[in-house]
Design a protein around this motif. Structure first.
Motif, PDB file in Angstrom:
ATOM      1  N   ARG A   1       0.849  -1.199   0.000  1.00 38.71           N
ATOM      2  CA  ARG A   1       0.000   0.000   0.000  1.00 38.71           C
ATOM      3  C   ARG A   1       0.884   1.248   0.000  1.00 38.71           C
ATOM      4  N   GLN A   2       1.893   1.223   0.849  1.00 41.28           N
ATOM      5  CA  GLN A   2       2.771   2.396   0.939  1.00 41.28           C
ATOM      6  C   GLN A   2       3.565   2.593  -0.346  1.00 41.28           C
ATOM      7  N   THR A   3       3.968   1.490  -0.939  1.00 39.56           N
ATOM      8  CA  THR A   3       4.724   1.603  -2.190  1.00 39.56           C
ATOM      9  C   THR A   3       3.861   2.236  -3.275  1.00 39.56           C
ATOM     10  N   PHE A   4       2.628   1.769  -3.370  1.00 37.32           N
ATOM     11  CA  PHE A   4       1.760   2.308  -4.419  1.00 37.32           C
ATOM     12  C   PHE A   4       1.308   3.730  -4.141  1.00 37.32           C
ATOM     13  N   ALA A   5       1.096   4.035  -2.865  1.00 36.12           N
ATOM     14  CA  ALA A   5       0.657   5.400  -2.533  1.00 36.12           C
ATOM     15  C   ALA A   5       1.766   6.378  -2.889  1.00 36.12           C
ATOM     16  N   ASP A   6       3.007   5.907  -2.775  1.00 38.62           N
ATOM     17  CA  ASP A   6       4.143   6.724  -3.201  1.00 38.62           C
ATOM     18  C   ASP A   6       4.158   8.076  -2.473  1.00 38.62           C
ATOM     19  N   SER A   7       3.709   8.064  -1.238  1.00 42.20           N
ATOM     20  CA  SER A   7       3.698   9.326  -0.482  1.00 42.20           C
ATOM     21  C   SER A   7       4.914   9.372   0.427  1.00 42.20           C
ATOM     22  N   LYS A   8       5.006  10.448   1.176  1.00 41.48           N
ATOM     23  CA  LYS A   8       6.211  10.645   1.999  1.00 41.48           C
ATOM     24  C   LYS A   8       6.274   9.618   3.121  1.00 41.48           C
ATOM     25  N   ARG A   9       7.495   9.098   3.368  1.00 42.18           N
ATOM     26  CA  ARG A   9       7.694   8.153   4.461  1.00 42.18           C
ATOM     27  C   ARG A   9       8.620   8.753   5.514  1.00 42.18           C
ATOM     28  N   VAL A  10       8.450   8.251   6.742  1.00 41.91           N
ATOM     29  CA  VAL A  10       9.345   8.648   7.828  1.00 41.91           C
ATOM     30  C   VAL A  10      10.312   7.510   8.091  1.00 41.91           C
ATOM     31  N   TYR A  11      11.562   7.854   8.293  1.00 39.57           N
ATOM     32  CA  TYR A  11      12.546   6.859   8.682  1.00 39.57           C
ATOM     33  C   TYR A  11      13.110   7.268  10.030  1.00 39.57           C
ATOM     34  N   TYR A  12      12.909   6.408  11.022  1.00 39.34           N
ATOM     35  CA  TYR A  12      13.347   6.726  12.378  1.00 39.34           C
ATOM     36  C   TYR A  12      14.640   5.968  12.657  1.00 39.34           C
ATOM     37  N   LEU A  13      15.740   6.706  12.720  1.00 44.19           N
ATOM     38  CA  LEU A  13      17.052   6.084  12.904  1.00 44.19           C
ATOM     39  C   LEU A  13      17.411   6.096  14.387  1.00 44.19           C
ATOM     40  N   SER A  14      17.502   4.915  14.959  1.00 43.87           N
ATOM     41  CA  SER A  14      17.812   4.832  16.382  1.00 43.87           C
ATOM     42  C   SER A  14      18.771   3.674  16.611  1.00 43.87           C
ATOM     43  N   LEU A  15      19.835   3.943  17.358  1.00 46.38           N
ATOM     44  CA  LEU A  15      20.805   2.883  17.649  1.00 46.38           C
ATOM     45  C   LEU A  15      20.233   1.911  18.683  1.00 46.38           C
ATOM     46  N   GLU A  16      19.102   2.296  19.274  1.00 46.71           N
ATOM     47  CA  GLU A  16      18.490   1.437  20.290  1.00 46.71           C
ATOM     48  C   GLU A  16      16.980   1.313  20.063  1.00 46.71           C
ATOM     49  N   PHE A  17      16.499   0.090  20.160  1.00 47.86           N
ATOM     50  CA  PHE A  17      15.053  -0.166  20.181  1.00 47.86           C
ATOM     51  C   PHE A  17      14.794  -1.154  21.311  1.00 47.86           C
ATOM     52  N   LEU A  18      14.226  -0.653  22.388  1.00 44.18           N
ATOM     53  CA  LEU A  18      13.996  -1.508  23.549  1.00 44.18           C
ATOM     54  C   LEU A  18      12.573  -2.052  23.462  1.00 44.18           C
ATOM     55  N   MET A  19      12.422  -3.130  22.679  1.00 48.65           N
ATOM     56  CA  MET A  19      11.079  -3.570  22.299  1.00 48.65           C
ATOM     57  C   MET A  19      10.381  -4.393  23.374  1.00 48.65           C
ATOM     58  N   GLY A  20      11.145  -5.106  24.217  1.00 48.73           N
ATOM     59  CA  GLY A  20      10.494  -6.002  25.178  1.00 48.73           C
ATOM     60  C   GLY A  20       9.905  -7.205  24.457  1.00 48.73           C
ATOM     61  N   ARG A  21       8.857  -7.762  25.022  1.00 47.35           N
ATOM     62  CA  ARG A  21       8.256  -8.947  24.406  1.00 47.35           C
ATOM     63  C   ARG A  21       7.294  -8.557  23.280  1.00 47.35           C
ATOM     64  N   ALA A  22       7.142  -9.468  22.309  1.00 45.03           N
ATOM     65  CA  ALA A  22       6.333  -9.145  21.141  1.00 45.03           C
ATOM     66  C   ALA A  22       4.998  -9.883  21.086  1.00 45.03           C
ATOM     67  N   LEU A  23       4.932 -11.081  21.703  1.00 44.01           N
ATOM     68  CA  LEU A  23       3.725 -11.904  21.496  1.00 44.01           C
ATOM     69  C   LEU A  23       2.475 -11.250  22.076  1.00 44.01           C
ATOM     70  N   ASP A  24       2.557 -10.841  23.351  1.00 45.52           N
ATOM     71  CA  ASP A  24       1.380 -10.243  23.992  1.00 45.52           C
ATOM     72  C   ASP A  24       0.951  -9.002  23.210  1.00 45.52           C
ATOM     73  N   ASN A  25       1.946  -8.208  22.824  1.00 42.11           N
ATOM     74  CA  ASN A  25       1.685  -6.987  22.065  1.00 42.11           C
ATOM     75  C   ASN A  25       0.985  -7.303  20.743  1.00 42.11           C
TER      76      ASN A  25
END
Ligand code: IMP
Length: 895
Positions: free
Chosen positions: A124-148
């Motif tokens: 969808r994003q590719t076809f919409a061809d609109s502006k994207r945000v890129y968030y550059l972070s050396l850290e992503f403290l995600m925690g657990r993923a399943l419950d989320n």
């Protein structure tokens, strides 16, 4: 005028002859005919199906369409998926399916579900061809993923019922998961909350980071001391997809030569050196109550050119061929465990360049697929720098544009400045990144040249505009003329960005008036903005505190409303006097405290009463956060209790002081603080005179999943940094959102929390940021640095060996008594103790306490990371959400 000319640029359709498909190597022509059979699917508009479908090679479409139905629909289907994964993917049998296997299979079932939406969102994003945000972070403290994933998709109940039929409790299965701990603290968790909000709000956004083989170390407490153990978390990680086809070779070292063409244009060539391969690993990020599933792309390092150097291998040099491979892998091997501290290690700079170069290559490749002119780059791409760690991206984009794409310097620099935004996270001098010019010269010779040119043009501009202030040039120069010369990364980030933001009002004011003052003069005030941090209510309320979330939902029209618009919390204020609501509220807090008490008992062996006041300070251990002041306060309390008669002690409100947090392995003072807390705990907890009146707990290995248990159980939490040192803090928001009150200084977001919830609902104390400089000056040069008498008694107790070998704690005492008390513990101690007494008194009036808690939660709507992301989108990125079900991405030929 042709129809194509009439279309606005954003919707320009591909020409009939140009290839429009480029998914992992497959290329097909535009304008293909549609198949006869078509279905409409939930969460993915029929129009969108048409658009994407056109990009699928014709012979694959029928099968693709059949695959598009998503969701488990019911528990039977979910169970079927789990069994299938146990028996085929895991090659185990249901006969010996234990909790580990059930976790693996459940995750794989949810992963399948996520990946379908992930693909749709990307298309969808590719076809919409609109502006994207890129968030550059050396850290992503995600925690657990399943419950989320379960909660965001809205299928936790299906999973719960399905697992229960298979003989498992969903909580046990969830707790099998190893935290993804690719971060140190606030900065990394902020990045994770932002990803959740970006997806939940349907912004086209990607996170880019490093896939560390070892995340933040595991902390063990042995004999009261912190011991670090490596955190190898990748044994089984169903949440990532290796993309062995998405690789980039990254260059280091080498040298630069220049050539001049007939027109006199000079081009630089960076040659030689060493190549390291970046391999992409994608992590799907599900939005809450939306099909949008964004991508977090993490880069892993490998030897370029395969496993090892066959040339060397064939020549009999087996060892060194393997060594090369290991050296390459080292780049993404380990997360640096420092929080708010810059150490300047070469490998860290290598990590930074490796990560930004791979990310930029990917971003530029994606942009080039659209065949737009370079000047449109900032209309399509917004890159946010989470602190200065990714600042090299500015230099790298400039290098790509001038060296590889042949743009003029000024045109390129214009594009660069419009593309980047920089978030500052600290004013602490020891945390402001600098790299030696020599190291740059060695590792990234072409980048150093570009930095010098950026600096030259910048200083020329400053000189033109401020001819009378000669000193300004050395003050703002990106190159610090020290021995050795250093590159000031924050200055480079400011010069190369169009917006710079702080993360809370006070912090943004401080950067404008102190560390970046000259830059405000140079660029004008509009470049410097504030975006107060936020937290995702999905994880920090709904997931961590399901009972409270459910209670709030009864007053706000269901969770899907307030979890999408947190300002709806204000509706619960209408129920603040409703006895049934209040009763339920108090019962939930007690249940959460009981859950934590059970956890404390299993992990430490100490029994604590859930009726006691739970006082919590969990965060990285750092002198500026002042855990030392907290433990000194605990010692004071202990001494007071000891001086009482047994009758008096019985009347005291019992308190449990709970600490948690890691110290950077090389931070000696922080480790002393941990040791003192544990030593005080073992004395107090084993003192029969004290009993329940006071317990002191240090919870080992604080991380995101432990925070989810600890935070909902707090009555009061401590956010007591020296005023002006904590940029924002976000755990303060999490605690209040979970119905706990705060004792804190006028620092970071505490100030805005006070404004929102009301002064009567927070316990503020201590000196103000504006007085800190004077106080410090007085400590250093004044004659009469008096220590508060209560603090003096605390020091005497420590030094007389009450808590073990006094020598172990000499440094902590000396920091206050002899070394200028930089963090102003002695100045704030008296007011801290007084305020703690006030906390006790207030807690004794439970009716008033519950009123304060409900009122505070009702007024916390502002602190959602959704609000925060919308502010970034509007003020910095200029991007719009891309909702599913829109037609925007559909090539016009297919409509
Ligand atoms: P990238 O933008 O090339 O990195 O691709 C990321 C993802 O976007 C792919 O895996 C696809 O899901 C989707 N995508 C990119 N380009 C196309 C296309 O031309 N047609 C359909 N999907 C695409």
């Amino acid at each position: 005028m042709s129809s194509e000319q009439q279309l606005p640029t954003r919707q320009r359709r591909p020409s009939a002859t140009a290839p429009i498909v480029d998914i992992q190597g497959s290329v097909g022509p535009a304008g293909v005919t549609r198949p006869k059979h078509r279905r409409t699917f939930t969460g993915f508009g029929a129009q969108e199906i048409k658009g994407v479908e056109a990009s699928i090679p014709e012979h694959m479409r029928e099968a693709w369409l059949k695959h598009q139905a998503s969701g488990f629909q019911n528990k039977e289907q979910f169970e079927k998926e789990v069994v299938r994964h146990v028996e085929t993917t895991l090659a185990r049998s249901m006969f010996n399916c234990d909790e580990t296997a059930a976790y693996a299979a459940t995750s794989l079932a949810f992963r399948d579900r996520l990946i379908i939406e992930w693909n749709r969102t990307q298309q969808r994003q590719t076809f919409a061809d609109s502006k994207r945000v890129y968030y550059l972070s050396l850290e992503f403290l995600m925690g657990r993923a399943l419950d989320n994933a379960m909660l965001n998709i809205g299928e936790k109940e299906v999973a719960q019922n399905g697992l229960s039929e298979l003989g498992f409790r969903v909580e046990d299965i969830i707790s099998q998961e190893h935290d993804a701990a690719l971060g140190n603290g606030g900065l990394g968790r902020l990045a994770a909350c932002f990803l959740d909000s970006l997806a939940s709000l349907n912004y086209p956004a990607w996170g880019y980071g490093l896939r560390y083989r070892y995340g933040i170390f595991k902390q063990e407490i042995i004999d009261g001391y912190q011991v670090e153990v490596p955190d190898y978390w990748l044994d089984f990680n169903p949440w990532e997809f290796p993309r062995h086809d998405v690789t980039v070779d990254i260059q280091f070292y080498g040298n630069v030569s220049k050539t001049t063409d007939e027109s006199g244009k000079v081009t630089a060539h960076w040659q030689g050196g060493e190549l390291v391969r970046a391999v992409a690993y994608d992590v799907p990020i599900p939005g809450y109550a939306t099909p949008s599933t964004n991508n977090l792309r993490l880069w892993s390092s490998q030897a370029s050119g395969g496993e090892f150097d066959f040339q060397k291998f064939n020549n009999g040099d087996y060892e060194s061929s393997v060594a090369d491979q290991q050296r390459a892998e080292t780049i993404s091997a380990v997360l640096y465990p420092n929080d708010n501290l810059d150490r300047g290690k070469e490998l860290r700079l290598k990590q930074q360049y490796f990560w930004v170069a791979a990310s930029l290559y990917d971003i530029v490749r994606r942009f080039k697929k659209t065949k737009r002119a370079w000047r449109e780059f900032p209309d399509q791409v917004a890159i946010q720098l989470n602190d200065t760690h990714p600042t090299l991206a500015i230099v790298e984009l400039q290098r790509i544009l001038i060296d590889l794409e042949g743009l003029d310097w000024d045109d390129a620099w214009n594009i660069v400045q419009q593309t980047f935004g920089y978030t500052n996270h600290t004013v602490l001098p020891e945390a402001l990144e600098k790299w030696s010019v020599g190291l740059f010269q060695h590792l990234l010779p072409r980048h150093l040249q570009i930095i010098y040119d950026i600096n030259l043009f910048f200083l020329q501009m400053v000189e033109r505009n401020f001819p009378k202030d000669r000193d300004m040039l050395s003050r703002v120069s990106i190159i610090e003329e020290s021995q050795p010369k250093m590159v000031r990364m924050a200055y480079l980030a400011i010069v190369g960005s169009h917006k710079v933001n702080g993360v809370a009002e006070l912090h943004s004011d401080l950067i404008r008036t102190t560390i970046f003052k000259d830059f405000v003069t140079i660029f004008g005030p509009d470049k410097f903005v504030n975006v107060t941090n936020g937290i995702t209510p999905r994880r920090w309320l709904h997931q961590a505190n399901p009972k409270l979330s459910a209670l709030i939902a009864t007053k706000t029209g269901g969770p899907e409303h307030f979890l999408k618009d947190l300002t709806l919390l204000n509706k619960i204020e209408l129920s603040v006097n409703d006895p049934a609501f209040r009763k339920e509220w108090a019962a939930i807090k007690l249940a959460n405290k009981q859950r934590l008490a059970d956890y404390i008992k299993t992990t430490t062996g100490v029994v604590v009463s859930p009726q006691a006041l739970f006082d919590v300070q969990v965060k990285r251990i750092h002198e500026y956060k002042r855990q030392q002041m907290n433990i000194f306060g605990v010692i004071h309390r202990y001494l007071v209790l000891k001086s009482m008669t047994p009758e008096q002690r019985k009347k005291v409100l019992p308190r449990v002081s709970i600490f948690g947090g890691k110290a950077a392995p090389g931070y000696w003072m922080a480790k002393q603080i941990i040791h003192l807390i544990n030593s005080v705990g073992s004395v107090v907890n084993n003192d029969p005179e004290i009993g329940d009146a006071l317990k002191v707990i240090f919870l080992e290995d604080y991380n995101v999943s432990k925070a989810e248990i600890i935070i909902p159980a707090s009555d009061i939490s401590e956010h007591i940094s020296t005023a002006g040192t904590e940029a924002s803090g976000t755990s303060n928001m999490k605690f209040v959102l979970n119905g706990g009150l705060i004792i804190g200084t006028c620092d970071g977001a505490n100030i805005e929390i006070t404004r929102e919830i009301g002064e009567e609902n927070i316990f503020l104390f201590g000196n103000l940021a504006e007085d800190v400089d004077d106080l410090r000056h007085h400590h250093t040069y004044g004659q009469d640095h008096k220590i508060d008498p209560s603090l003096d008694k605390v020091f005497q107790a420590i030094q007389s060996g009450t808590f073990g070998n006094a020598d172990d704690f000499n440094g902590m005492v000396a920091a206050v008594r002899e070394h200028g008390d930089f963090y102003l513990v002695s100045d704030d101690f008296h007011s801290y103790l007084e305020t703690q007494e006030l906390v006790d008194k207030s807690y004794a009036d439970q009716e008033l306490w519950v009123t304060k808690c409900i009122t505070s939660v009702a007024r916390m709507g502002f602190f959602s990371s959704d609000r925060c992301i919308n502010e970034y989108a509007e003020e910095i990125w200029n991007v719009e959400p891309l909702k599913p079900e829109t037609n925007s991405g559909v090539p016009k030929t297919e409509l």
